[in-house]
Each structure stands twice: as C-alpha cells, then as structure tokens.
Design an enzyme around this catalytic site. Sequence first.
Site, short mmCIF file in Angstrom:
data_model
loop_
_atom_site.label_atom_id
_atom_site.label_comp_id
_atom_site.label_asym_id
_atom_site.label_seq_id
_atom_site.Cartn_x
_atom_site.Cartn_y
_atom_site.Cartn_z
CD GLU A 175 37.91 46.85 40.06
OE1 GLU A 175 37.20 48.33 39.87
OE2 GLU A 175 37.78 46.19 38.90
CD GLU A 294 34.02 44.26 38.50
OE1 GLU A 294 34.35 44.80 37.83
OE2 GLU A 294 34.22 44.08 39.71
#
Length: 503
Positions: A175, A294
Amino acid sequence: MANNKATMIVDKDFTIGEVDKRIYGSFIEHLGRAVYGGIYEADHPTADEQGFRSDVIELVKGLDVPIVRYPGGNFVSGYNWEDGVGPVDQRPRKLELAWRTIEPNWIGYNEFMDWCKKVGTDAMMAVNLGTRGIDEARNLLEYSNHKSGSYWSDLRVSHGYKDPHNVKTWCLGNEMDGPWQIGHKTAYEYGRLANEAGKAMRWVDPTIELVACGSSNIAMPTFPEWEATVLDLTYNTVDYISIHQYYGNRDNDSQNFLALSMGMDSYIDTVIATCDYIQAKKRGKKKINLSFDEWNVWYHSNDQDSKIEPWTIAPPQLEDIYNHEDALLVGCMLISMLKRADRVKMACIAQLVNVIAPIMTENGGAAWKQTIYYPYMHASIFGRGTVLVPLVKSPKHDTKEFTDVPYLESVAVHNEEKNEVTVFAVNRHLSESLSFEIDLRSFGAFRIIEHIVLENEDLKASNTAANPDRVKPHTTGNATLTDNGKIEAQLAKASWNVIRIKL
C-alpha cells in the site's frame, strides 16, 4: 417480486479460465492478535512444542488455504526482518509504528515457515520498501532461498534451517500509495524502487514471482493513474499488481451492502483494463495478472480500535465480529473474483485469525468459526477447476448506490478431474425466496450430490465462543432434477448456496 425466477445456463465449452488455487489465500500480519494469541500462544492448552495453537491449526486446515501472505500489511513498511531470526531470547523489542504496539519478535521468518508446513500452505512474503529497499529485499531472499555458501544463506543454516525455504511469491512492499504508510511514496518513486528491488531479487533467484503494489482501494484519489505509472515502470520485472478492498455496512442499509460486490466487479475490470493498456503501450507479450491480496468486510471494530492503549503487546485490534449478512457479501466477493479467474490469480482474505478474520480465538480459551468461514471454506474446497461463463437472467432491484442489481449472484466451476460441477449462488433478496433454474445443457447425464445452504432469520446473527454454531450451513437444500434435464431450487431469502453436481 412479481417475477421471482432466475436462470443460469452454462456450457462446458464456454469457459472464463482455470482457477489458480491461490485465489483462496489468506493473510497473517503482525497486527493485533493475529500472531500472538492467534496462531501462536505458548502457554495455551493446545500449544505444540513450538507454541503454535493446535486448535487454530485444525481450523486453518479445514479451509485448505493454499498461500498465506506475511508479515504485512502496514507492519512490513517499518519491519527489519533480521529482528525476527536467530535465538528468540536475543531478539529486540521494537516500537511498531504502523499499529503503535510493541513487537516482541517471538515469531519471525523461520517460525512462520514452520507454521506454514504444519497447516499445509505456501508463503507469500512481503519485503519492506517503506523504510528500506533493494538491499533488504535481496538479503532476505538470499537468506530464504539460497542453498548455502554465502553470508545470508549460511546465517539461515546457523539458525537451524539447513534447507532453503524456496518461497516463490514476493510482494514488493505494501500500500505504498497510502499516506498512512511508513515511507509513503508517489507512484513514480515507488515504481522506480520496486523495479530496481525486483531486478536484484530476480538476480538472486530467477524463479520467483513478483507482485507490485496497486492502489489501496478504489476510492484513492490516485486510482487508477497509480497503476498505470507503476506498471509503466515495472512491466518487465513484475508478474502481478495487487488490489485491496474492504466493505462495511455503516449506514445499516443491508440491501445496498449486499450490492457492494458490484463495486468490486468494476474495480477489478478497471485494473485489468489498465494492465492491458500498459501491455499495449509496451508492445508487450506478457499479461500482468491481479493479486487481490487484501479483501474482506471490515467496519465493526472501528470504534473500539480508536480506544486502544498504545505500546502494548498484541492488543485486540480489528476484531470484527461477523454476522450473517457479512457472510453473504463475502460469498458475493468470492463469486466476483471467480468470474474473473482468467486474470485474478491470487487473493488473500484479510486476515486469517482474530484480525478481521474467519477464525476467532480467546487467549487461553476456545477457537471458533466466524460466519464468513463458511463461504470461504466452500469456495476453497469445491471451487477448484475451470470457471464457466454464466449466462444469468435474474430479477433486479436498485439500491442507494447501484442500479440493476440482480437478486441472483451466481457462478459455476467445472472440476474435470473429479467429474463435478459446483454452482455457487447468493440470493440477495432480504424477504423472498428465489426460484432458480440451472441449465447444464452440454454435460449429459448428472446427479445432485448435495445442496448446502447458509441461511438465518436474523441478518445480524453471529457466532461466539459461547454459541459457536448459531450461524452455520446445513445440507438439506431443495435442489432437484427436473424431467427436462435441468436443476431447480428455491433459494431461501438472504442465503448462500452451494449446489454440487456429479457428472
């Protein structure tokens, strides 16, 4: 519904793609009680000789998880992997800045690899491209995968691991588009670093696969420009780009909540289009595929997480208690990925134990299955093979965010090896059953093995240590063969269904 009948036609010659079993992966991060109190609790009655909870191992085995991402997550962007190897009593305690806890480093790289063997899974490792970079990445890979005869591989041998771990799948950071990330970077900064780290890693071990960081979610202001820039810079080096997405029902609008997987559909389609644009721009032969590493429902624990005392070891964080409607959305999300199995090759439900997880534990006490355990387990066990193109007709409705939402969400998977077809189906209607007809016109003779149903009168019903079976599936679904060679079933309102067919 005036017309509450839905149909699906599938043909064995019309396929979307092979299911890569890694689409049923999961995730363990050093966050909350995922590791300490989750997979590991040295003084638990079921702890094995290494301190791993045997009750948790059994529940994980029940999911047949093919790959588990580790050690993060936001955690990895401030993590020095060297802190977690060697004699445990000599490992440092560190301030863990991503979640503001103390990391004792009782569990590290080698212990995690041992745990993977115990549950029968492979590891998807992440390297720190937040506070570190090329050096850390190549050194960890050498420690992990090189046989011996070099500094880092001999260090592994000295730690009691003579054979290399041979980890094949590596995430280049986590991320990195997020301002919350330690070492947050622009797409250009990240793309350059990821490419150079990936190049060096491939020189250490040319057999590995690499995942570049995509956007943290569809609402990021840089999406999908981030993907385009990153892939422009890493196209020759990486195999996958990651996508992440969580959903919640904060407004208590269940109808809209169950339609959120349509947002997931469009997210995946946009990322695929961006990958293909870069391939065309590069005149490339290589298709970049997706690692949805995710995904889950996450919102129940937001309030309590804001009250956690910082700098403690393994406080209960992100401990969402899942209800029946959460399981239905998880089923829809699994179907969304299966319908794009030609391009979504890996996925990790985040996470596996205690932290937004299908499995919950009490420290020193019980372990149990959350509601979302069941659709995930069914898909993992029965959803292997080739995904067939689903021609679905369904009555539709509108919600606050979506128009033309089909009440039926469904897909079929053909397992040629087992000579079976499995149909996964969600009835999104909150108050009415749905008549469902399946036409398997090209498959010849068949019989129904079973019709599994997850249903509950209370959308908000959940499982607890005291009542672990409040929401669980039954096998008394009503799917039957008709005289004209089709399958008919009444799908209960707000239900997840698995119809297994023997050819």
